[in-house]
Design an enzyme around this catalytic site. Structure first.
Site, PDB file in Angstrom:
ATOM      1  N   ASP A   1       1.904  -1.635  -1.984  1.00 17.25           N
ATOM      2  CA  ASP A   1       3.048  -1.189  -1.906  1.00 17.25           C
ATOM      3  C   ASP A   1       3.827  -0.404  -2.769  1.00 17.25           C
ATOM      4  O   ASP A   1       3.838  -1.070  -4.085  1.00 17.25           O
ATOM      5  CB  ASP A   1       3.869  -2.076  -1.151  1.00 17.25           C
ATOM      6  CG  ASP A   1       3.591  -2.683   0.048  1.00 17.25           C
ATOM      7  OD1 ASP A   1       2.969  -2.233   0.991  1.00 17.25           O
ATOM      8  OD2 ASP A   1       3.606  -4.068   0.455  1.00 17.25           O
TER       9      ASP A   1
ATOM     10  N   ARG B   1      -5.867  -9.610   3.886  1.00 18.97           N
ATOM     11  CA  ARG B   1      -6.286  -8.337   3.520  1.00 18.97           C
ATOM     12  C   ARG B   1      -7.034  -8.588   1.975  1.00 18.97           C
ATOM     13  O   ARG B   1      -6.482  -9.510   1.163  1.00 18.97           O
ATOM     14  CB  ARG B   1      -5.302  -7.357   3.457  1.00 18.97           C
ATOM     15  CG  ARG B   1      -4.117  -7.511   2.444  1.00 18.97           C
ATOM     16  CD  ARG B   1      -3.263  -8.607   2.514  1.00 18.97           C
ATOM     17  NE  ARG B   1      -2.601  -8.661   3.885  1.00 18.97           N
ATOM     18  CZ  ARG B   1      -1.319  -8.191   4.171  1.00 18.97           C
ATOM     19  NH1 ARG B   1      -0.593  -7.519   3.362  1.00 18.97           N
ATOM     20  NH2 ARG B   1      -0.783  -8.336   5.386  1.00 18.97           N
TER      21      ARG B   1
END
Length: 284
Positions: free
Chosen positions: A215, A210
């Protein structure tokens, strides 16, 4: 938290569902409780250490009188957001918008909406293993810092790590940040997804490559579990590439479920868990 109170600030404005309200206007009254730490200002008697209630009054007056919204719920929401963004020493605000001349064919004193909005502290973990990895992370931090509903307090150094989750792929760069935000957890997740998508993030493979991965690790001491969001992050205690950057900036933050500090969790992973950080490649 200490309080500064403003009561019945009278403002002529043009908010309302009906066209007549928008054209003719009416009187509104604003009550506000400003939450801030006034101790140091009180001890040292220095106005620079406190938010001026006069400045806040003028700011609210100008904002409410120059904008037009249909709902007083929107007046309250947008005014609270604007005040908290404008005055950095405030931790939060309780704001009441009273509308004594509302078009109701009954005898009444006023209708009002009262809301409380606070700055919240969130810890985020960031990673990238595609393209210019440090640049993706740096751009994400700058984007969050430029958001009117967020303030980046500090960010860690970046660490170079092996991929987690058993998928063969390039090494990652990982970091963490602490921020203040007016977003709810769900809104913050949506904002994060916008930033990831802008960086070209593709979700084709679980734990796959990615350009940018962000997060939410902590949001205050909130504990929440939904189909789309789990706080604290459910696997953070097993990830040295999350714990090491966090230990740089919030070493004594206590996990609200496990009851251990970030430093303690990191020490446990170093002793018994998987090691993913490639020593000693720290990058500013």
């Amino acid at each position: 938290m200490d309080e500064i109170r403003i009561e019945n600030l009278k403002i002529y404005a043009y908010h309302g569902v009906y066209e007549e309200e928008n054209e003719k206007g009416q009187n509104f009254y604003v009550n506000a409780v400003l939450y801030a730490d006034t101790h140091k200002a009180g001890q040292e008697d220095q106005k620079e250490l406190i938010t001026s209630y006069g400045d806040v009054c003028h700011f609210i007056y100008d904002f409410v009188s120059t904008h037009v919204f249909k709902l007083i719920e929107t007046v309250a929401e947008k005014t609270a957001e604007a005040v908290l963004s404008e005055f950095p020493l405030l931790e939060g605000i309780t704001l009441e918008i009273r509308k004594p001349e509302a078009p109701i064919a009954l005898e009444f004193e006023s209708v009002s909406v009262k809301i409380t909005r606070m700055w919240h502290t969130a810890c985020l973990a960031l990673g990238s293993n595609v393209g210019n990895r440090p640049a993706y992370i740096k751009d994400a931090i700058e984007t969050l810092g430029a958001d009117v509903k967020s303030r980046v307090i500090c960010a860690s150094e970046l660490v170079r790590t092996r991929a987690y989750g058993g998928v063969e792929q390039n090494e990652f760069f990982n970091g963490a940040l602490v921020m203040k935000t007016l977003y709810t957890p769900e809104e913050l997740l949506d904002r994060i997804h916008e930033i990831e998508n802008a960086a070209g993030r593709e979700r084709k493979q679980h734990w796959g490559p990615r350009t940018l991965d962000i997060d939410i690790i902590f949001y205050d001491d909130l504990i929440m579990y939904t189909d789309v969001l789990q706080i604290p992050h459910v696997d953070m205690q097993n990830r040295d590439f999350v714990l090491e950057p966090l230990s740089q900036i919030v070493p004594y933050k206590v996990h609200p479920i496990l009851g251990k500090t970030i430093v303690q969790l990191y020490e446990e992973v170093q002793k018994t868990g998987e090691r993913h950080i490639i020593e000693p490649d720290y990058l500013q």
